[in-house]
Design a protein around this motif. Sequence first.
Motif, PDB file in Angstrom:
ATOM      1  N   LEU A 279      38.107  24.158 -18.615  1.00 24.18           N
ATOM      2  CA  LEU A 279      38.789  23.610 -17.451  1.00 24.18           C
ATOM      3  C   LEU A 279      39.293  24.736 -16.569  1.00 24.18           C
ATOM      4  O   LEU A 279      39.941  25.668 -17.051  1.00 24.18           O
ATOM      5  CB  LEU A 279      40.002  22.786 -17.881  1.00 24.18           C
ATOM      6  CG  LEU A 279      39.825  21.347 -18.341  1.00 24.18           C
ATOM      7  CD1 LEU A 279      41.170  20.799 -18.794  1.00 24.18           C
ATOM      8  CD2 LEU A 279      39.262  20.495 -17.220  1.00 24.18           C
ATOM      9  N   GLU A 280      39.009  24.666 -15.286  1.00 20.16           N
ATOM     10  CA  GLU A 280      39.812  25.383 -14.304  1.00 20.16           C
ATOM     11  C   GLU A 280      40.922  24.416 -13.913  1.00 20.16           C
ATOM     12  O   GLU A 280      40.663  23.317 -13.462  1.00 20.16           O
ATOM     13  CB  GLU A 280      38.979  25.774 -13.092  1.00 20.16           C
ATOM     14  CG  GLU A 280      37.995  26.885 -13.384  1.00 20.16           C
ATOM     15  CD  GLU A 280      37.242  27.337 -12.151  1.00 20.16           C
ATOM     16  OE1 GLU A 280      36.740  28.464 -12.150  1.00 20.16           O
ATOM     17  OE2 GLU A 280      37.148  26.541 -11.191  1.00 20.16           O
ATOM     18  N   GLY A 281      42.173  24.816 -14.151  1.00 16.36           N
ATOM     19  CA  GLY A 281      43.280  23.902 -13.968  1.00 16.36           C
ATOM     20  C   GLY A 281      43.676  23.298 -15.300  1.00 16.36           C
ATOM     21  O   GLY A 281      43.354  23.860 -16.366  1.00 16.36           O
ATOM     22  N   PRO A 282      44.380  22.152 -15.297  1.00 14.80           N
ATOM     23  CA  PRO A 282      44.769  21.419 -14.089  1.00 14.80           C
ATOM     24  C   PRO A 282      45.920  22.104 -13.362  1.00 14.80           C
ATOM     25  O   PRO A 282      46.872  22.558 -13.980  1.00 14.80           O
ATOM     26  CB  PRO A 282      45.190  20.051 -14.639  1.00 14.80           C
ATOM     27  CG  PRO A 282      45.687  20.351 -16.028  1.00 14.80           C
ATOM     28  CD  PRO A 282      44.836  21.481 -16.532  1.00 14.80           C
ATOM     29  N   ILE A 283      45.793  22.177 -12.032  1.00 13.59           N
ATOM     30  CA  ILE A 283      46.854  22.697 -11.177  1.00 13.59           C
ATOM     31  C   ILE A 283      47.429  21.509 -10.410  1.00 13.59           C
ATOM     32  O   ILE A 283      46.704  20.844  -9.658  1.00 13.59           O
ATOM     33  CB  ILE A 283      46.310  23.751 -10.198  1.00 13.59           C
ATOM     34  CG1 ILE A 283      45.644  24.885 -10.975  1.00 13.59           C
ATOM     35  CG2 ILE A 283      47.422  24.290  -9.303  1.00 13.59           C
ATOM     36  CD1 ILE A 283      44.832  25.822 -10.101  1.00 13.59           C
ATOM     37  N   ILE A 284      48.689  21.233 -10.619  1.00 14.82           N
ATOM     38  CA  ILE A 284      49.316  20.065 -10.014  1.00 14.82           C
ATOM     39  C   ILE A 284      50.571  20.496  -9.267  1.00 14.82           C
ATOM     40  O   ILE A 284      51.524  20.977  -9.872  1.00 14.82           O
ATOM     41  CB  ILE A 284      49.691  19.002 -11.070  1.00 14.82           C
ATOM     42  CG1 ILE A 284      48.462  18.584 -11.876  1.00 14.82           C
ATOM     43  CG2 ILE A 284      50.336  17.789 -10.394  1.00 14.82           C
ATOM     44  CD1 ILE A 284      47.393  17.894 -11.062  1.00 14.82           C
ATOM     45  N   ARG A 285      50.568  20.338  -7.951  1.00 17.94           N
ATOM     46  CA  ARG A 285      51.765  20.617  -7.168  1.00 17.94           C
ATOM     47  C   ARG A 285      52.562  19.335  -6.942  1.00 17.94           C
ATOM     48  O   ARG A 285      53.788  19.347  -6.913  1.00 17.94           O
ATOM     49  CB  ARG A 285      51.391  21.254  -5.829  1.00 17.94           C
ATOM     50  CG  ARG A 285      52.593  21.591  -4.949  1.00 17.94           C
ATOM     51  CD  ARG A 285      52.234  22.554  -3.832  1.00 17.94           C
ATOM     52  NE  ARG A 285      51.083  22.088  -3.056  1.00 17.94           N
ATOM     53  CZ  ARG A 285      50.529  22.801  -2.061  1.00 17.94           C
ATOM     54  NH1 ARG A 285      51.026  23.989  -1.751  1.00 17.94           N
ATOM     55  NH2 ARG A 285      49.483  22.332  -1.410  1.00 17.94           N
ATOM     56  N   ALA A 286      51.858  18.236  -6.808  1.00 18.62           N
ATOM     57  CA  ALA A 286      52.507  16.937  -6.622  1.00 18.62           C
ATOM     58  C   ALA A 286      51.502  15.854  -6.981  1.00 18.62           C
ATOM     59  O   ALA A 286      50.295  16.054  -6.899  1.00 18.62           O
ATOM     60  CB  ALA A 286      52.984  16.755  -5.175  1.00 18.62           C
ATOM     61  N   GLY A 287      52.012  14.714  -7.431  1.00 17.48           N
ATOM     62  CA  GLY A 287      51.128  13.588  -7.704  1.00 17.48           C
ATOM     63  C   GLY A 287      50.851  13.390  -9.171  1.00 17.48           C
ATOM     64  O   GLY A 287      51.557  13.913 -10.036  1.00 17.48           O
ATOM     65  N   ASP A 288      49.797  12.654  -9.461  1.00 13.49           N
ATOM     66  CA  ASP A 288      49.501  12.192 -10.806  1.00 13.49           C
ATOM     67  C   ASP A 288      48.555  13.161 -11.514  1.00 13.49           C
ATOM     68  O   ASP A 288      47.329  13.041 -11.443  1.00 13.49           O
ATOM     69  CB  ASP A 288      48.877  10.800 -10.743  1.00 13.49           C
ATOM     70  CG  ASP A 288      48.838  10.127 -12.111  1.00 13.49           C
ATOM     71  OD1 ASP A 288      48.978  10.844 -13.125  1.00 13.49           O
ATOM     72  OD2 ASP A 288      48.674   8.901 -12.160  1.00 13.49           O
ATOM     73  N   GLY A 289      49.118  14.131 -12.217  1.00 12.19           N
ATOM     74  CA  GLY A 289      48.300  15.076 -12.958  1.00 12.19           C
ATOM     75  C   GLY A 289      47.523  14.420 -14.077  1.00 12.19           C
ATOM     76  O   GLY A 289      46.413  14.844 -14.405  1.00 12.19           O
ATOM     77  N   LYS A 290      48.091  13.379 -14.665  1.00 15.59           N
ATOM     78  CA  LYS A 290      47.409  12.696 -15.764  1.00 15.59           C
ATOM     79  C   LYS A 290      46.111  12.067 -15.281  1.00 15.59           C
ATOM     80  O   LYS A 290      45.079  12.140 -15.956  1.00 15.59           O
ATOM     81  CB  LYS A 290      48.324  11.639 -16.376  1.00 15.59           C
ATOM     82  CG  LYS A 290      47.700  10.921 -17.559  1.00 15.59           C
ATOM     83  CD  LYS A 290      48.650   9.883 -18.147  1.00 15.59           C
ATOM     84  CE  LYS A 290      48.005   9.150 -19.317  1.00 15.59           C
ATOM     85  NZ  LYS A 290      48.901   8.099 -19.865  1.00 15.59           N
ATOM     86  N   ALA A 291      46.132  11.469 -14.107  1.00 16.51           N
ATOM     87  CA  ALA A 291      44.926  10.826 -13.574  1.00 16.51           C
ATOM     88  C   ALA A 291      43.837  11.859 -13.319  1.00 16.51           C
ATOM     89  O   ALA A 291      42.655  11.620 -13.591  1.00 16.51           O
ATOM     90  CB  ALA A 291      45.259  10.075 -12.288  1.00 16.51           C
ATOM     91  N   LEU A 292      44.224  13.027 -12.809  1.00 12.80           N
ATOM     92  CA  LEU A 292      43.238  14.082 -12.563  1.00 12.80           C
ATOM     93  C   LEU A 292      42.651  14.584 -13.870  1.00 12.80           C
ATOM     94  O   LEU A 292      41.430  14.732 -13.995  1.00 12.80           O
ATOM     95  CB  LEU A 292      43.888  15.232 -11.795  1.00 12.80           C
ATOM     96  CG  LEU A 292      42.995  16.459 -11.549  1.00 12.80           C
ATOM     97  CD1 LEU A 292      41.762  16.082 -10.741  1.00 12.80           C
ATOM     98  CD2 LEU A 292      43.779  17.560 -10.838  1.00 12.80           C
ATOM     99  N   LEU A 293      43.483  14.836 -14.869  1.00  6.05           N
ATOM    100  CA  LEU A 293      42.981  15.343 -16.138  1.00  6.05           C
ATOM    101  C   LEU A 293      42.122  14.302 -16.844  1.00  6.05           C
ATOM    102  O   LEU A 293      41.086  14.635 -17.432  1.00  6.05           O
ATOM    103  CB  LEU A 293      44.142  15.768 -17.026  1.00  6.05           C
ATOM    104  CG  LEU A 293      43.752  16.428 -18.355  1.00  6.05           C
ATOM    105  CD1 LEU A 293      42.814  17.602 -18.154  1.00  6.05           C
ATOM    106  CD2 LEU A 293      44.996  16.870 -19.111  1.00  6.05           C
ATOM    107  N   GLU A 294      42.511  13.043 -16.812  1.00  7.26           N
ATOM    108  CA  GLU A 294      41.680  11.984 -17.400  1.00  7.26           C
ATOM    109  C   GLU A 294      40.307  11.943 -16.729  1.00  7.26           C
ATOM    110  O   GLU A 294      39.282  11.732 -17.393  1.00  7.26           O
ATOM    111  CB  GLU A 294      42.380  10.639 -17.263  1.00  7.26           C
ATOM    112  CG  GLU A 294      43.568  10.464 -18.201  1.00  7.26           C
ATOM    113  CD  GLU A 294      44.304   9.159 -17.979  1.00  7.26           C
ATOM    114  OE1 GLU A 294      44.952   8.664 -18.922  1.00  7.26           O
ATOM    115  OE2 GLU A 294      44.225   8.614 -16.845  1.00  7.26           O
ATOM    116  N   HIS A 295      40.281  12.155 -15.419  1.00  5.96           N
ATOM    117  CA  HIS A 295      39.020  12.177 -14.680  1.00  5.96           C
ATOM    118  C   HIS A 295      38.140  13.332 -15.151  1.00  5.96           C
ATOM    119  O   HIS A 295      36.930  13.163 -15.366  1.00  5.96           O
ATOM    120  CB  HIS A 295      39.316  12.307 -13.183  1.00  5.96           C
ATOM    121  CG  HIS A 295      38.104  12.383 -12.319  1.00  5.96           C
ATOM    122  ND1 HIS A 295      37.339  11.274 -12.008  1.00  5.96           N
ATOM    123  CD2 HIS A 295      37.503  13.437 -11.702  1.00  5.96           C
ATOM    124  CE1 HIS A 295      36.323  11.635 -11.240  1.00  5.96           C
ATOM    125  NE2 HIS A 295      36.402  12.938 -11.043  1.00  5.96           N
TER     126      HIS A 295
END
Length: 289
Positions: free
Chosen positions: A75-91
């Motif tokens: 993985l590059e990231g996950p980099i989360i500044r705002a919002g739903d980090g869980k949804a991005l990582l699940e994706h």
Amino acid sequence: MNRPVAQTHLSQLAELFCWMDEAPERRTLAPEARTPEGLWWEVLAGEDEKAWVWLEEGRVQGYGALVPFWDGAALEGPIIRAGDGKALLEHLIKKARQEGFPTLYAFPEASNRQARALLEQLGFSAEHTTYFYTIGRTDLSYPVPAGYRVERAEPCDPQVYRDLYSRAEDGWSLRLHWTDEELRQHFIGSDVELFMAYTNKTGEPVGLAELELDDTRAEIAYIGVVPEARGRGLGRALLGTAAEWAFGNPQIQSLQVRAHDHEKAAQALYKRLGFRQTSAVVTYALELF
């Protein structure tokens, strides 16, 4: 919402990476470029939906990507500044499964509590921690112990390198999957140098140090000695030889080394020589099948 990275995202993506760089507790594996032009080549060129952004009100607030690594993907990231980090990582996990990767790795900074908590929430397990140390221009020379010699290996013999690589450290496996041509290409040019230790009596290779050069910084990517030749100062001599070569270039201002959490002797040596710890990266893994 998740969206594949597009050219229209690159300016905001560069801004997001600069934001990440500002504090250790935000850092994780990410592209090196910090300009839209550089990111176009690094993230978009030749790729087919392997990188995604998280958008909040039309702005890039998160990033993640899949890159080949070992027997799976990293993985590059996950980099989360705002919002739903869980949804991005699940994706990202879903996409990795669709690609057929058996294992997914991640490399957050040890102090990045947000990313580490998110990874653990979705089933990743911490494997080990790698510590990075840096020193400025310093004389690190050290005599080669009697009965041995250290030489710059040019050209690289792929089979000799692969055999020594596997004998010197059980935890190394990445280069064992490289073909002869990939190994030869890796050592061609002025940005990678290989130093090897040999016995004077038989000429058998018993240790190696791999040095990478990048503008003003050098890094010892790998250093190791076979078990039967340890305890004689060969590792220290290899370090000194590689450092002397690096600092022989007046543009090189610093040298970086690394040690895994189980390598207590190496950590103690680096601290004793004046190296300063600059980073600690935790390796996480998730079995996908």
